[in-house]
Design a protein around this motif. Structure first.
Motif, PDB file in Angstrom:
ATOM      1  N   GLU A 184     -14.264 -99.692  98.012  1.00  0.00           N
ATOM      2  CA  GLU A 184     -12.942 -99.650  97.388  1.00  0.00           C
ATOM      3  C   GLU A 184     -12.484 -98.235  97.078  1.00  0.00           C
ATOM      4  OE1 GLU A 184     -11.306-102.339  97.285  1.00  0.00           O
ATOM      5  OE2 GLU A 184     -12.985-103.662  97.818  1.00  0.00           O
ATOM      6  N   GLN A 185     -13.283 -97.247  97.417  1.00  0.00           N
ATOM      7  CA  GLN A 185     -12.906 -95.858  97.125  1.00  0.00           C
ATOM      8  C   GLN A 185     -11.777 -95.393  98.047  1.00  0.00           C
ATOM      9  OE1 GLN A 185     -14.227 -94.084  94.568  1.00  0.00           O
ATOM     10  NE2 GLN A 185     -15.410 -95.913  94.018  1.00  0.00           N
ATOM     11  N   GLU A 186     -11.109 -94.323  97.609  1.00  0.00           N
ATOM     12  CA  GLU A 186      -9.929 -93.836  98.347  1.00  0.00           C
ATOM     13  C   GLU A 186     -10.289 -93.290  99.715  1.00  0.00           C
ATOM     14  OE1 GLU A 186      -7.976 -91.025  95.902  1.00  0.00           O
ATOM     15  OE2 GLU A 186      -7.298 -92.494  94.405  1.00  0.00           O
ATOM     16  N   TYR A 187     -11.456 -92.666  99.848  1.00  0.00           N
ATOM     17  CA  TYR A 187     -11.802 -92.093 101.150  1.00  0.00           C
ATOM     18  C   TYR A 187     -12.066 -93.177 102.196  1.00  0.00           C
ATOM     19  CZ  TYR A 187     -16.712 -92.890  99.845  1.00  0.00           C
ATOM     20  OH  TYR A 187     -17.895 -93.446  99.461  1.00  0.00           O
ATOM     21  N   ILE A 188     -12.478 -94.376 101.757  1.00  0.00           N
ATOM     22  CA  ILE A 188     -12.631 -95.480 102.704  1.00  0.00           C
ATOM     23  C   ILE A 188     -11.258 -95.966 103.154  1.00  0.00           C
ATOM     24  CG2 ILE A 188     -13.544 -97.800 103.036  1.00  0.00           C
ATOM     25  CD1 ILE A 188     -15.675 -95.669 102.795  1.00  0.00           C
ATOM     26  N   ALA A 189     -10.318 -96.046 102.207  1.00  0.00           N
ATOM     27  CA  ALA A 189      -8.946 -96.432 102.560  1.00  0.00           C
ATOM     28  C   ALA A 189      -8.336 -95.403 103.505  1.00  0.00           C
ATOM     29  CB  ALA A 189      -8.102 -96.575 101.297  1.00  0.00           C
ATOM     30  N   ALA A 190      -8.626 -94.126 103.278  1.00  0.00           N
ATOM     31  CA  ALA A 190      -8.098 -93.084 104.162  1.00  0.00           C
ATOM     32  C   ALA A 190      -8.679 -93.211 105.561  1.00  0.00           C
ATOM     33  CB  ALA A 190      -8.423 -91.709 103.577  1.00  0.00           C
ATOM     34  N   ALA A 191      -9.970 -93.543 105.658  1.00  0.00           N
ATOM     35  CA  ALA A 191     -10.588 -93.724 106.973  1.00  0.00           C
ATOM     36  C   ALA A 191      -9.960 -94.901 107.712  1.00  0.00           C
ATOM     37  CB  ALA A 191     -12.088 -93.938 106.811  1.00  0.00           C
TER      38      ALA A 191
END
Length: 291
Positions: A184-191
Motif C-alpha cells: 500500500e506504499q506510495e512507491y508501489i502505486a508509482a510502479a
C-alpha cells in the motif's frame, strides 16, 4: 550566507555524515561480532579440514588402541571404535555447514515465493496458501522431520525436502505479513502507474524492503536446523555412516559416557557453539538494522 549557515550547522553537529551501509552497521554490535566469530571459527575449520594433519574420520584403529584420554596423536582421544574424535568433529562441521544452509536456502526460496504471491494478490491465492500453511504449522516441527525422514530415508536431499516442507510455511507467513504492509506504499502505486510488471514489483520494489527481516529469520532457522540435524542423528535418522555426524557421535557415547566423556562433550559443545553463533549473529543484525 547559505554556505555560512551550512558550515555552522556542521560545526554544531546538526548535520550528520552519510549513514553507513547496512552490512557495516553489523560490526558496531558486539552481539553480532561475537556470533560472527563463532560461526567463522567453524567455517574456517571446515574449510581447512582436508589439509589439516588429522587422521581419517572414518578409519578405525584396532580396538586395543581405542583410548578415551587425549594424547599427542589424538588430541581429544578416540571413540569406542578407535576413530579420532577431533577429526570426526571437524569433518562433521563440513556436513552441518553444508546441509543446514542449503536446506534453509531452499526453504526460503519456496516460502518467500508463496508469501509474495499470497500477500500481493490476496483472494483465493492467499486463502489456499494460508490454509495449507496452517495445516503444516499445526504439527510440531520435529514430528514432521521424524515422519518424513523415517519414511523416505536419511540423506542430504531428503533432509532438504523435510526442511522445506517444515519451514516454508512459517517463512511464507512472515513474507506475507511484510508484503501486506508494503504493497500500500506510495512507491508501489508509482510502479503500477509506470506500468511495471508484477514480477518487477515483487523482485525490485517489495523484496529488497523485506530483505533485512528475512535475513535475520534465515540465520535463526539455520541454527534451528543444526539442532534438528543433531536430534535426527541422535535418533538414528541422520546421515548414514560412515559420514561424521555430531548427533550420531553423541548417541554412540551414551553407553560409555562415564568412561568416554569427551566423546559426548566435544560434539555437544560443537552444536551449542555453532547454534549460539547463528543466534547471536541474528540478534546483532536485528539490533543493527532496526529502523
Amino acid at each position: 550566507m547559505a554556505l555560512q549557515d551550512s558550515i555552522a550547522r556542521v560545526e554544531k553537529g546538526t548535520v550528520r555524515p552519510a549513514q553507513r551501509p547496512a552490512w557495516m552497521r553489523i560490526f558496531r554490535s558486539r552481539t553480532a561480532v561475537v556470533g560472527l566469530c563463532l560461526v567463522l571459527f567453524w567455517v574456517v575449520a571446515a574449510l581447512l579440514a582436508p589439509i589439516l594433519p588429522l587422521p581419517s574420520p572414518t578409519d578405525s584403529d584396532v580396538m586395543a588402541m581405542a583410548n578415551p584420554n587425549p594424547s599427542a596423536a589424538h588430541w581429544l582421544g578416540t571413540d569406542i571404535l578407535g576413530r579420532d574424535i577431533l577429526s570426526r568433529l571437524i569433518f562433521g562441521a563440513r556436513t552441518v555447514l553444508f546441509v543446514a544452509p542449503l536446506s534453509v536456502t531452499v526453504a526460503m526460496i519456496v516460502g518467500i515465493t508463496l508469501g509474495m504471491l499470497a500477500g500481493y494478490f490476496g483472494g483465493w491465492i492467499d486463502a489456499v496458501v494460508s490454509r495449507a500453511s496452517d495445516i503444516i504449522l499445526a504439527f510440531p516441527v520435529l514430528v514432521i522431520y521424524v515422519i518424513l525422514i523415517a519414511n523416505i530415508g536419511p540423506s542430504v536431499i531428503n533432509i532438504v525436502i523435510a526442511t522445506t516442507i517444515a519451514s516454508a510455511p512459517g517463512i511464507g507467513r512472515i513474507t506475507r505479513g511484510l508484503v501486506l504492509g508494503l504493497k500500500e506504499q506510495e512507491y508501489i502505486a508509482a510502479a503500477k502507474l509506470r506500468s511495471e510488471s508484477t514480477l518487477y514489483i515483487m523482485l525490485v520494489e517489495l523484496l529488497p524492503n523485506c530483505r533485512s527481516m528475512l535475513i535475520v529469520d534465515a540465520c535463526l532457522r539455520i541454527g534451528y536446523t543444526i539442532i534438528t540435524i543433531g536430534i535426527l542423528g541422535f535418533l538414528g535418522l541422520g546421515l548414514p555412516p560412515p559420514n561424521p555426524d555430531w548427533g550420531g557421535m553423541v548417541k554412540e557415547s551414551v553407553t560409555v559416557l562415564n568412561v568416554w566423556p569427551l566423546m559426548s562433550l566435544a560434539p555437544s559443545f560443537a552444536i551449542v557453539s555453532l547454534v549460539l553463533g547463528f543466534n547471536l549473529l541474528a540478534d546483532g543484525m536485528r539490533e543493527a538494522w532496526k529502523p
